[in-house]
Design a protein around this motif. Structure first.
Motif, short mmCIF file in Angstrom:
data_model
loop_
_atom_site.label_atom_id
_atom_site.label_comp_id
_atom_site.label_asym_id
_atom_site.label_seq_id
_atom_site.Cartn_x
_atom_site.Cartn_y
_atom_site.Cartn_z
N ALA A 51 0.83 -1.20 0.00
CA ALA A 51 0.00 0.00 0.00
C ALA A 51 0.87 1.25 0.00
N LEU A 52 1.95 1.25 0.77
CA LEU A 52 2.85 2.40 0.79
C LEU A 52 3.53 2.59 -0.56
N LEU A 53 3.93 1.49 -1.18
CA LEU A 53 4.56 1.59 -2.50
C LEU A 53 3.59 2.12 -3.55
N VAL A 54 2.36 1.64 -3.51
CA VAL A 54 1.34 2.13 -4.45
C VAL A 54 1.06 3.61 -4.21
N GLU A 55 0.96 3.99 -2.94
CA GLU A 55 0.74 5.39 -2.60
C GLU A 55 1.89 6.26 -3.10
N GLY A 56 3.11 5.78 -2.89
CA GLY A 56 4.27 6.53 -3.35
C GLY A 56 4.32 6.65 -4.86
N ALA A 57 3.98 5.57 -5.56
CA ALA A 57 3.99 5.60 -7.02
C ALA A 57 2.93 6.55 -7.56
N ALA A 58 1.83 6.66 -6.85
CA ALA A 58 0.74 7.53 -7.30
C ALA A 58 0.94 8.98 -6.90
N SER A 59 1.94 9.27 -6.08
CA SER A 59 2.09 10.62 -5.55
C SER A 59 2.74 11.59 -6.53
N GLY A 60 3.24 11.10 -7.63
CA GLY A 60 3.83 11.99 -8.61
C GLY A 60 5.31 12.18 -8.40
N ALA A 61 5.91 12.86 -9.33
CA ALA A 61 7.35 13.07 -9.32
C ALA A 61 7.74 14.09 -8.25
N THR A 62 8.92 13.92 -7.73
CA THR A 62 9.48 14.87 -6.77
C THR A 62 10.83 15.34 -7.30
N THR A 63 11.44 16.23 -6.57
CA THR A 63 12.76 16.69 -6.98
C THR A 63 13.77 15.59 -6.67
N PRO A 64 14.79 15.46 -7.49
CA PRO A 64 15.81 14.43 -7.23
C PRO A 64 16.50 14.67 -5.90
N VAL A 65 16.91 13.59 -5.26
CA VAL A 65 17.62 13.71 -3.99
C VAL A 65 19.12 13.56 -4.23
N ASP A 66 19.88 14.16 -3.33
CA ASP A 66 21.33 14.07 -3.43
C ASP A 66 21.91 13.74 -2.07
N GLY A 67 23.20 13.80 -1.95
CA GLY A 67 23.88 13.45 -0.71
C GLY A 67 23.45 14.30 0.47
N SER A 68 23.19 15.57 0.25
CA SER A 68 22.79 16.44 1.36
C SER A 68 21.41 16.05 1.91
N TYR A 69 20.54 15.56 1.04
CA TYR A 69 19.22 15.09 1.49
C TYR A 69 19.39 13.93 2.45
N PHE A 70 20.23 12.96 2.09
CA PHE A 70 20.43 11.80 2.96
C PHE A 70 21.15 12.18 4.24
N GLU A 71 22.05 13.12 4.16
CA GLU A 71 22.72 13.58 5.37
C GLU A 71 21.73 14.26 6.31
N SER A 72 20.78 15.02 5.77
CA SER A 72 19.77 15.64 6.63
C SER A 72 18.89 14.58 7.29
N LEU A 73 18.61 13.49 6.58
CA LEU A 73 17.86 12.39 7.19
C LEU A 73 18.64 11.76 8.33
N ARG A 74 19.92 11.54 8.12
CA ARG A 74 20.77 10.96 9.17
C ARG A 74 20.79 11.86 10.40
N THR A 75 20.89 13.15 10.17
CA THR A 75 20.91 14.12 11.28
C THR A 75 19.59 14.06 12.03
N ARG A 76 18.47 14.01 11.34
CA ARG A 76 17.16 13.92 12.00
C ARG A 76 17.05 12.66 12.84
N VAL A 77 17.55 11.54 12.30
CA VAL A 77 17.47 10.28 13.05
C VAL A 77 18.35 10.36 14.29
#
Length: 82
Positions: A51-77
């Protein structure tokens, strides 16, 4: 708190009962009920993931992610676990 247990009787052909019994013995389950509960939980998780995968596929395109995006996720965690 655990949900209270209730009983459900199922009928299986001998070949499936034998398979369940083998799985219980080989995989360390205490009872066939434990094995069946595990199968049901895994199926629930699979359906939730689908269900999450279907929801994500239906949500439309987003901006591409890069290294800084993943680093911000690590910081949040890291900050969430302090």
């Amino acid at each position: 708190m655990l949900d209270p247990m209730t009983t459900m009787n199922i009928s299986l052909p001998e070949t499936l009962k034998s398979f369940v019994d083998e799985q219980v013995n080989e995989r360390g389950y205490g009872t066939s009920s434990e094995y069946v509960r595990e199968l049901i939980r895994r199926d629930q998780q699979r359906q939730q993931l689908r269900a999450l995968l279907v929801e994500g596929a239906a949500s439309g395109a987003t901006t591409p992610v890069d290294g800084s995006y993943f680093e911000s996720l690590r910081t949040r965690v890291r900050n969430a676990h302090k």
